[in-house]
Design a protein around this motif. Sequence first.
Motif, PDB file in Angstrom:
ATOM      1  N   THR B  25       0.829  -1.207   0.000  1.00 52.89           N
ATOM      2  CA  THR B  25       0.000   0.000   0.000  1.00 52.89           C
ATOM      3  C   THR B  25       0.864   1.258   0.000  1.00 52.89           C
ATOM      4  O   THR B  25       0.338   2.357  -0.074  1.00 52.89           O
ATOM      5  N   GLY B  26       2.193   1.091   0.136  1.00 52.03           N
ATOM      6  CA  GLY B  26       3.071   2.250   0.097  1.00 52.03           C
ATOM      7  C   GLY B  26       3.320   2.869   1.458  1.00 52.03           C
ATOM      8  O   GLY B  26       3.981   3.901   1.573  1.00 52.03           O
ATOM      9  N   GLU B  27       2.767   2.246   2.509  1.00 54.98           N
ATOM     10  CA  GLU B  27       3.007   2.765   3.858  1.00 54.98           C
ATOM     11  C   GLU B  27       4.496   2.673   4.185  1.00 54.98           C
ATOM     12  O   GLU B  27       5.070   3.578   4.781  1.00 54.98           O
ATOM     13  N   TYR B  28       5.101   1.570   3.795  1.00 50.40           N
ATOM     14  CA  TYR B  28       6.561   1.461   3.822  1.00 50.40           C
ATOM     15  C   TYR B  28       7.047   1.567   2.374  1.00 50.40           C
ATOM     16  O   TYR B  28       6.662   0.747   1.540  1.00 50.40           O
ATOM     17  N   GLN B  29       7.882   2.545   2.097  1.00 47.60           N
ATOM     18  CA  GLN B  29       8.384   2.752   0.737  1.00 47.60           C
ATOM     19  C   GLN B  29       9.593   1.851   0.466  1.00 47.60           C
ATOM     20  O   GLN B  29      10.296   1.466   1.392  1.00 47.60           O
ATOM     21  N   PRO B  30       9.854   1.542  -0.817  1.00 51.72           N
ATOM     22  CA  PRO B  30      11.068   0.788  -1.153  1.00 51.72           C
ATOM     23  C   PRO B  30      12.307   1.483  -0.585  1.00 51.72           C
ATOM     24  O   PRO B  30      12.426   2.703  -0.690  1.00 51.72           O
ATOM     25  N   GLY B  31      13.172   0.716   0.059  1.00 53.73           N
ATOM     26  CA  GLY B  31      14.395   1.275   0.624  1.00 53.73           C
ATOM     27  C   GLY B  31      14.212   1.871   2.010  1.00 53.73           C
ATOM     28  O   GLY B  31      15.181   2.265   2.647  1.00 53.73           O
ATOM     29  N   GLU B  32      12.960   1.934   2.478  1.00 54.53           N
ATOM     30  CA  GLU B  32      12.718   2.525   3.792  1.00 54.53           C
ATOM     31  C   GLU B  32      13.038   1.520   4.898  1.00 54.53           C
ATOM     32  O   GLU B  32      12.824   0.325   4.743  1.00 54.53           O
ATOM     33  N   GLN B  33      13.543   2.053   6.006  1.00 55.11           N
ATOM     34  CA  GLN B  33      13.826   1.178   7.145  1.00 55.11           C
ATOM     35  C   GLN B  33      12.523   0.778   7.813  1.00 55.11           C
ATOM     36  O   GLN B  33      11.613   1.591   7.958  1.00 55.11           O
ATOM     37  N   LEU B  70      22.572  -2.060  10.855  1.00 57.74           N
ATOM     38  CA  LEU B  70      21.753  -0.907  10.461  1.00 57.74           C
ATOM     39  C   LEU B  70      20.266  -1.190  10.621  1.00 57.74           C
ATOM     40  O   LEU B  70      19.464  -0.269  10.737  1.00 57.74           O
ATOM     41  N   GLY B  71      19.908  -2.455  10.564  1.00 61.98           N
ATOM     42  CA  GLY B  71      18.501  -2.811  10.679  1.00 61.98           C
ATOM     43  C   GLY B  71      17.993  -3.482   9.414  1.00 61.98           C
ATOM     44  O   GLY B  71      18.779  -3.987   8.607  1.00 61.98           O
ATOM     45  N   ARG B  72      16.687  -3.461   9.243  1.00 65.50           N
ATOM     46  CA  ARG B  72      16.071  -4.100   8.086  1.00 65.50           C
ATOM     47  C   ARG B  72      15.368  -3.055   7.229  1.00 65.50           C
ATOM     48  O   ARG B  72      14.773  -2.115   7.752  1.00 65.50           O
ATOM     49  N   PHE B  73      15.439  -3.262   5.924  1.00 68.64           N
ATOM     50  CA  PHE B  73      14.898  -2.283   4.990  1.00 68.64           C
ATOM     51  C   PHE B  73      13.988  -2.976   3.984  1.00 68.64           C
ATOM     52  O   PHE B  73      14.178  -4.154   3.674  1.00 68.64           O
TER      53      PHE B  73
END
Lengths: 233, 119
Positions: B25-33, B70-73
């Motif tokens: 749905t785009g709530e998390y964008q590509p490349g976003e943590q 760094l975490g997960r993306f």
Amino acid sequence: MSILVCRDLCKSYRRGVPVLDHLNLEIPEGKIVGLLGPNGCGKSTLIKLVAGLLQPNSGEILVGGHPVGPESCAIVSYLPERTYFSSGMKVEGLIRFFADFYADFDATRARSLLWDLGIDPTADLKSLSKGTKEKVQLILVMSRRARLYLLDEPIAGVDPAAREYILGTIVGNYAEDASIIITTHLIADVEPVLDEFFFLGYGGHIIRSGSAEAARLESGRSLDELFREVFKC
Amino acid sequence: MAWHFSTDRPVYVQLAERITRSVLTGEYQPGEQIPSVRQLAMEAAVNPNTVQHAFTELEGNGLIVPRGTLGRFVTEDRAVIEACREQAARQLVRDFIENITQLSVTGQQAIAMIEEESL
């Protein structure tokens, strides 16, 4: 390694029927474990035995390899069913009290959790509602860096919205190698936070136990539904 | 903030679906943590191991990418996201077909209805 081992544990009050009848149980490190059973099955008795508030009639309890005593109490953080605060105190006084009493108490964490909930540290305890008192107590208990947390009915007295906050606080505030034992009969509420469960019947008999997720997969039912089936009246 | 889980399926599967949905749905964008295990466990009031399990699933299909400390993306590979979208959409369609055929509605009638409804 097991953080808690109970071997052949027996406890009866006075001459009555045994509350715990040769209970054997092991709890590994790093797990959130639900101790689930009907009223009067011995959940709180077991917790009090591990916390050192009661003496068993026979059997053995080891917490992190220590028998119940000063060494075990130093690594166990216990949330009783009832609040035990003296009502003349202020919240800030309690924080100092815990900091004096427990070497592993993190006062900064306690203050920040109280702040999150909008609880005024200068408030008199007697001015707080029952639910708020329970939250304060949970915050104090979870602000210790203990290896074993014993939470006896942590969500029974609070509204559903606060239950979620409390469960979130519990899962967000323990070290990865610490374990948490939660007793409750509100199974549906705690189910998502559990790694493992024990269904305790009368006499403290373990009727079913194992991984919560595995039990759901295998039975196609939630622990809550399984519980209703196992303990059908 | 309440996260509700149905009782008949593993929580980790439902968590993984929910995160997938947030990506689609785009709530998390590509490349976003994405939030850490601990953050998500607190927010959803679920066991951290369950969150870890859901992340492992999503790492398996490539939708999220671990970057060490760094975490997960969310993946930046659009092809992976589109494949997930197609898979999720097809599942919805299959569920729909199963439901509508139980009402003795034919495929032709169903398609006509979809066209009418989406006008």
